[in-house]
Design a protein around this motif. Structure first.
Motif, PDB file in Angstrom:
ATOM      1  N   SER A 142       0.841  -1.204   0.000  1.00 24.72           N
ATOM      2  CA  SER A 142       0.000   0.000   0.000  1.00 24.72           C
ATOM      3  C   SER A 142       0.875   1.252   0.000  1.00 24.72           C
ATOM      4  O   SER A 142       1.989   1.254   0.527  1.00 24.72           O
ATOM      5  CB  SER A 142      -0.910   0.028   1.235  1.00 24.72           C
ATOM      6  N   THR A 143       0.351   2.310  -0.585  1.00 22.65           N
ATOM      7  CA  THR A 143       1.066   3.582  -0.617  1.00 22.65           C
ATOM      8  C   THR A 143       1.141   4.185   0.782  1.00 22.65           C
ATOM      9  O   THR A 143       0.189   4.126   1.557  1.00 22.65           O
ATOM     10  CB  THR A 143       0.356   4.568  -1.554  1.00 22.65           C
ATOM     11  N   ALA A 144       2.295   4.756   1.095  1.00 22.57           N
ATOM     12  CA  ALA A 144       2.478   5.472   2.357  1.00 22.57           C
ATOM     13  C   ALA A 144       3.222   6.770   2.058  1.00 22.57           C
ATOM     14  O   ALA A 144       3.960   6.863   1.063  1.00 22.57           O
ATOM     15  CB  ALA A 144       3.266   4.623   3.343  1.00 22.57           C
ATOM     16  N   TYR A 145       3.009   7.782   2.888  1.00 23.74           N
ATOM     17  CA  TYR A 145       3.689   9.071   2.711  1.00 23.74           C
ATOM     18  C   TYR A 145       4.471   9.404   3.976  1.00 23.74           C
ATOM     19  O   TYR A 145       3.994   9.186   5.101  1.00 23.74           O
ATOM     20  CB  TYR A 145       2.674  10.177   2.418  1.00 23.74           C
ATOM     21  N   CYS A 146       5.669   9.923   3.792  1.00 29.51           N
ATOM     22  CA  CYS A 146       6.557  10.259   4.909  1.00 29.51           C
ATOM     23  C   CYS A 146       6.845  11.748   4.886  1.00 29.51           C
ATOM     24  O   CYS A 146       7.360  12.264   3.888  1.00 29.51           O
ATOM     25  CB  CYS A 146       7.862   9.489   4.795  1.00 29.51           C
ATOM     26  N   LEU A 147       6.528  12.439   5.952  1.00 31.69           N
ATOM     27  CA  LEU A 147       6.718  13.891   6.018  1.00 31.69           C
ATOM     28  C   LEU A 147       7.679  14.220   7.157  1.00 31.69           C
ATOM     29  O   LEU A 147       7.272  14.294   8.322  1.00 31.69           O
ATOM     30  CB  LEU A 147       5.381  14.599   6.249  1.00 31.69           C
ATOM     31  N   PRO A 148       8.978  14.397   6.856  1.00 29.56           N
ATOM     32  CA  PRO A 148       9.938  14.796   7.898  1.00 29.56           C
ATOM     33  C   PRO A 148       9.724  16.254   8.277  1.00 29.56           C
ATOM     34  O   PRO A 148       9.641  17.121   7.407  1.00 29.56           O
ATOM     35  CB  PRO A 148      11.307  14.599   7.233  1.00 29.56           C
ATOM     36  N   LEU A 149       9.628  16.526   9.573  1.00 28.39           N
ATOM     37  CA  LEU A 149       9.452  17.897  10.052  1.00 28.39           C
ATOM     38  C   LEU A 149      10.784  18.341  10.648  1.00 28.39           C
ATOM     39  O   LEU A 149      11.005  18.256  11.845  1.00 28.39           O
ATOM     40  CB  LEU A 149       8.325  17.959  11.086  1.00 28.39           C
TER      41      LEU A 149
END
Length: 269
Positions: free
Chosen positions: A98-105
């Motif tokens: 499944s698609t996943a999104y990673c958002l580094p802050l």
């Protein structure tokens, strides 16, 4: 990815969010569930030339917020669980097909990473991350870190405040175009400092102290003028100390001792 504030024209923050570009045609916005409507209405209200669609994914997608000593260390563990992920090129990855999104802050004072993926596989990813020595300690540990590092949440946004009362450099760009609340922000920063600031206070044995309790500069009530009220509180059973969030006047020296119910408290730098 970047954090930002949605402001009212009077400069009061409505909500906090995180925005990441996942393709040339798509942006991913993450926010607390109770702020989704505010973001949708804000974007639709102020759009002018650009045409776009706003699709809410709350029902099907979930988030894991990981916090660690450094973003790079957290990412190193995440990469062992997610395939096709290269943070230098894309926010998109995959997990269990499944698609996943990673958002580094990366602007956080400690490493912080949002993982967005379908709700039904969130528990599987959490288990996989725990197996890679990323220890998930639950909501209470997250709340303690949020408070100590002065990350505002709903309790702080509900106070009578404006954007510059927060660590606004994390959320506001001074090089972009016009935005709602800009005039108030510019006026506040142009005079050199805001009126108030959000601080974390450490106090020993804060049992009995609750949200809404007053913070004063002296043990006597007469010291109330410079103080605020407790907006969030976290107690550490191991150390015996508690940490609270409150707004104080900007002119109050950080070395000054404050008081909660006659108990001395110090500002965490």
């Amino acid at each position: 990815a970047a954090e930002f504030m949605l402001l009212e024209p009077n400069g009061k923050p409505l909500a906090l969010g995180c925005l990441g570009k996942i393709s040339d045609q798509e942006l991913l916005l993450c926010a607390e569930s109770n702020a989704v409507d505010a973001f949708a209405q804000g974007f639709l209200k102020f759009k002018v030339a650009d045409q776009f669609e706003f699709n809410e994914l709350t029902a099907e997608w979930g988030c894991l917020h990981l916090v660690g000593p450094s973003t790079d260390a957290v990412l190193a563990h995440v990469k062992t669980c997610l395939s096709n992920y290269n943070d230098a090129e894309s926010l998109t990855a995959s997990f269990e097909g499944s698609t996943a999104y990673c958002l580094p802050l990366r602007a956080q004072s400690v490493g912080s990473l949002l993982l967005v993926l379908p709700k039904d596989i969130v528990p599987q990813l959490q288990t996989a991350l725990e197996a890679q020595v990323i220890v998930t300690q639950g909501a209470s540990a997250y709340e303690a870190m949020r408070i100590e590092h002065q990350w505002p949440a709903a309790n702080e946004l509900s106070q009578k405040c404006i954007a510059t009362d927060f660590p606004y450099e994390r959320f506001i760009s001074f090089s972009k175009g016009c935005y709602a609340g800009q005039e108030v922000v510019e006026m506040s920063t142009a005079r050199g400092r805001p009126n108030r600031r959000l601080v974390a206070l450490r106090v020993e044995s804060a049992s009995g102290i609750k949200e809404g309790d007053p913070v004063s500069t002296h043990q006597e009530a007469s010291g109330f003028a410079k103080g605020g009220v407790v907006s969030s509180i976290s107690h550490n059973e191991t150390t015996g100390f508690s940490v609270v969030l409150t707004f104080i006047k900007y002119s109050t020296p950080v070395e000054e001792t404050l008081y909660l119910d006659a108990k001395p408290a110090t500002v965490i730098s």
